[in-house]
Design a protein around this motif. Structure first.
Motif, PDB file in Angstrom:
ATOM      1  N   GLU A  80      26.097 -30.926  10.735  1.00  0.00           N
ATOM      2  CA  GLU A  80      25.447 -30.105  10.027  1.00  0.00           C
ATOM      3  C   GLU A  80      24.222 -29.690   9.689  1.00  0.00           C
ATOM      4  O   GLU A  80      22.927 -28.407   9.633  1.00  0.00           O
ATOM      5  N   GLU A  81      23.094 -30.215  10.212  1.00  0.00           N
ATOM      6  CA  GLU A  81      21.613 -30.233  10.324  1.00  0.00           C
ATOM      7  C   GLU A  81      21.486 -28.862  11.746  1.00  0.00           C
ATOM      8  O   GLU A  81      20.615 -28.087  11.486  1.00  0.00           O
ATOM      9  N   THR A  82      22.188 -29.101  12.414  1.00  0.00           N
ATOM     10  CA  THR A  82      21.792 -28.351  13.737  1.00  0.00           C
ATOM     11  C   THR A  82      22.025 -26.444  13.072  1.00  0.00           C
ATOM     12  O   THR A  82      21.909 -26.113  13.231  1.00  0.00           O
ATOM     13  N   ARG A  83      23.476 -26.580  12.387  1.00  0.00           N
ATOM     14  CA  ARG A  83      24.255 -25.165  11.607  1.00  0.00           C
ATOM     15  C   ARG A  83      22.755 -25.078  11.073  1.00  0.00           C
ATOM     16  O   ARG A  83      22.390 -23.189  11.831  1.00  0.00           O
ATOM     17  N   LYS A  84      22.450 -25.466  10.087  1.00  0.00           N
ATOM     18  CA  LYS A  84      21.265 -25.437   9.316  1.00  0.00           C
ATOM     19  C   LYS A  84      19.518 -24.839  10.248  1.00  0.00           C
ATOM     20  O   LYS A  84      19.515 -23.770  10.327  1.00  0.00           O
ATOM     21  N   TRP A  85      19.392 -25.112  11.266  1.00  0.00           N
ATOM     22  CA  TRP A  85      18.542 -25.209  12.426  1.00  0.00           C
ATOM     23  C   TRP A  85      18.894 -24.267  12.606  1.00  0.00           C
ATOM     24  O   TRP A  85      18.196 -22.939  13.275  1.00  0.00           O
ATOM     25  N   LYS A  86      20.212 -23.578  13.759  1.00  0.00           N
ATOM     26  CA  LYS A  86      20.241 -22.404  14.177  1.00  0.00           C
ATOM     27  C   LYS A  86      20.326 -21.448  13.077  1.00  0.00           C
ATOM     28  O   LYS A  86      20.017 -20.297  13.619  1.00  0.00           O
ATOM     29  N   GLU A  87      20.640 -21.221  12.186  1.00  0.00           N
ATOM     30  CA  GLU A  87      20.516 -20.183  11.262  1.00  0.00           C
ATOM     31  C   GLU A  87      19.385 -19.779  10.648  1.00  0.00           C
ATOM     32  O   GLU A  87      19.232 -18.417  10.777  1.00  0.00           O
ATOM     33  N   LYS A  88      18.825 -20.999  10.985  1.00  0.00           N
ATOM     34  CA  LYS A  88      16.981 -20.690  10.801  1.00  0.00           C
ATOM     35  C   LYS A  88      16.708 -19.754  11.579  1.00  0.00           C
ATOM     36  O   LYS A  88      15.225 -19.033  11.411  1.00  0.00           O
ATOM     37  N   LYS A  89      16.726 -20.407  12.827  1.00  0.00           N
ATOM     38  CA  LYS A  89      16.428 -19.516  14.197  1.00  0.00           C
ATOM     39  C   LYS A  89      16.867 -18.269  14.035  1.00  0.00           C
ATOM     40  O   LYS A  89      16.017 -17.395  14.346  1.00  0.00           O
ATOM     41  N   LYS A  90      17.854 -18.065  13.702  1.00  0.00           N
ATOM     42  CA  LYS A  90      18.695 -16.933  13.900  1.00  0.00           C
ATOM     43  C   LYS A  90      18.103 -15.500  13.226  1.00  0.00           C
ATOM     44  O   LYS A  90      17.753 -15.159  13.326  1.00  0.00           O
ATOM     45  N   ALA A  91      17.432 -16.244  12.019  1.00  0.00           N
ATOM     46  CA  ALA A  91      17.295 -15.332  11.004  1.00  0.00           C
ATOM     47  C   ALA A  91      15.456 -14.707  10.929  1.00  0.00           C
ATOM     48  O   ALA A  91      15.060 -14.133  11.274  1.00  0.00           O
ATOM     49  N   GLU A  92      15.162 -16.002  11.854  1.00  0.00           N
ATOM     50  CA  GLU A  92      13.956 -15.667  12.006  1.00  0.00           C
ATOM     51  C   GLU A  92      13.146 -14.658  13.033  1.00  0.00           C
ATOM     52  O   GLU A  92      12.819 -14.353  12.716  1.00  0.00           O
ATOM     53  N   ALA A  93      14.584 -15.510  13.850  1.00  0.00           N
ATOM     54  CA  ALA A  93      14.477 -14.204  15.366  1.00  0.00           C
ATOM     55  C   ALA A  93      14.438 -12.903  14.257  1.00  0.00           C
ATOM     56  O   ALA A  93      14.242 -11.243  14.760  1.00  0.00           O
ATOM     57  N   ALA A  94      15.368 -12.174  13.654  1.00  0.00           N
ATOM     58  CA  ALA A  94      16.001 -11.591  12.923  1.00  0.00           C
ATOM     59  C   ALA A  94      14.529 -10.396  12.274  1.00  0.00           C
ATOM     60  O   ALA A  94      14.901  -9.022  12.228  1.00  0.00           O
ATOM     61  N   SER A  95      13.675 -11.390  12.152  1.00  0.00           N
ATOM     62  CA  SER A  95      13.080 -10.870  11.178  1.00  0.00           C
ATOM     63  C   SER A  95      11.343 -10.435  11.797  1.00  0.00           C
ATOM     64  O   SER A  95      11.054  -9.776  12.103  1.00  0.00           O
ATOM     65  N   ILE A  96      11.634 -11.222  12.814  1.00  0.00           N
ATOM     66  CA  ILE A  96      11.612 -10.364  14.063  1.00  0.00           C
ATOM     67  C   ILE A  96      11.235  -9.346  14.327  1.00  0.00           C
ATOM     68  O   ILE A  96      10.868  -8.060  14.517  1.00  0.00           O
ATOM     69  N   ALA A  97      12.645  -9.095  14.886  1.00  0.00           N
ATOM     70  CA  ALA A  97      12.915  -7.611  15.132  1.00  0.00           C
ATOM     71  C   ALA A  97      13.286  -6.970  14.652  1.00  0.00           C
ATOM     72  O   ALA A  97      12.542  -5.885  14.763  1.00  0.00           O
ATOM     73  N   ALA A  98      13.804  -7.018  13.348  1.00  0.00           N
ATOM     74  CA  ALA A  98      12.769  -6.308  11.938  1.00  0.00           C
ATOM     75  C   ALA A  98      11.575  -5.407  11.746  1.00  0.00           C
ATOM     76  O   ALA A  98      11.797  -4.031  11.303  1.00  0.00           O
ATOM     77  N   ALA A  99      10.669  -6.437  12.286  1.00  0.00           N
ATOM     78  CA  ALA A  99       9.403  -5.875  11.634  1.00  0.00           C
ATOM     79  C   ALA A  99       8.578  -5.219  13.134  1.00  0.00           C
ATOM     80  O   ALA A  99       7.954  -4.019  12.721  1.00  0.00           O
ATOM     81  N   VAL A 100       9.284  -5.749  13.614  1.00  0.00           N
ATOM     82  CA  VAL A 100       9.463  -4.925  14.980  1.00  0.00           C
ATOM     83  C   VAL A 100       9.807  -3.277  14.623  1.00  0.00           C
ATOM     84  O   VAL A 100       9.168  -2.531  15.829  1.00  0.00           O
ATOM     85  N   ALA A 101      11.063  -3.571  14.626  1.00  0.00           N
ATOM     86  CA  ALA A 101      11.320  -1.775  14.452  1.00  0.00           C
ATOM     87  C   ALA A 101      10.902  -1.192  13.619  1.00  0.00           C
ATOM     88  O   ALA A 101      11.018  -0.037  13.480  1.00  0.00           O
TER      89      ALA A 101
END
Ligand SMILES: [Zn+2]
Length: 162
Positions: A111-132
């Protein structure tokens, strides 16, 4: 002529065309597998490579294979999920490697792994959005114009010098 051959995995007979020849890593010997056994064999090798990398061992012991089977049957965990969980436990949480087993792969850590992966995904998405949202064109166009103008000027100067 022999038309059927036994699968080296499940031992069942198949038509030769249905089996795939699979070489050992050394490439010296090969076995024939049915599609199902081949998929499992490749999955086991991928899993084994990653586990060995993580623990710095040459081959997973029998305990690891038993645990993998149990985790699959009891919780339906895939190899990728188990590897991600191990990665999280030892590389993110930096827990001590007390034993080279899958002992710490459990629902809580999963469950912790799942949350960590979600957080990483959200971070990557926000970086991508900032770049866009960065107005790239406004920066790139003036630079290109400057470069070409500079080139033209220096070329003209060269001609005049002659
Ligand atoms: Zn088979």
């Amino acid at each position: 002529m022999q038309l059927s051959r036994k699968c080296s995995g499940c031992g069942e007979s198949f038509r030769k065309t249905e089996l795939v020849q699979y070489f050992t890593p050394s490439g010296k010997t090969s076995n024939w597998y049915c599609p199902k056994c081949l998929a499992e064999k490749q999955a086991r090798e991928r899993f084994s490579n990653k586990v060995c990398q993580l623990f710095g061992i040459k081959a997973p012991g029998p305990v690891i294979w038993t645990q993998r089977k149990r985790l699959q049957q009891e919780y339906g965990y895939t190899d990728d999920a188990i590897i991600d969980c191990l990665d999280y436990i030892y590389n993110v949480k930096k827990m001590k490697k007390l034993s080279e087993t899958l002992g710490l792969v459990n629902p809580k850590n999963m469950e912790e792994t799942r949350k960590w992966k979600e957080k990483k995904k959200a971070e990557a998405a926000s970086i991508a959005a900032a770049v866009a949202h960065t107005p790239m064109k406004e920066y790139i166009v003036p630079i290109r114009e400057n470069n070409s103008k500079q080139k033209e000027i220096s070329l003209d100067e060269g001609l005049f010098d002659d």
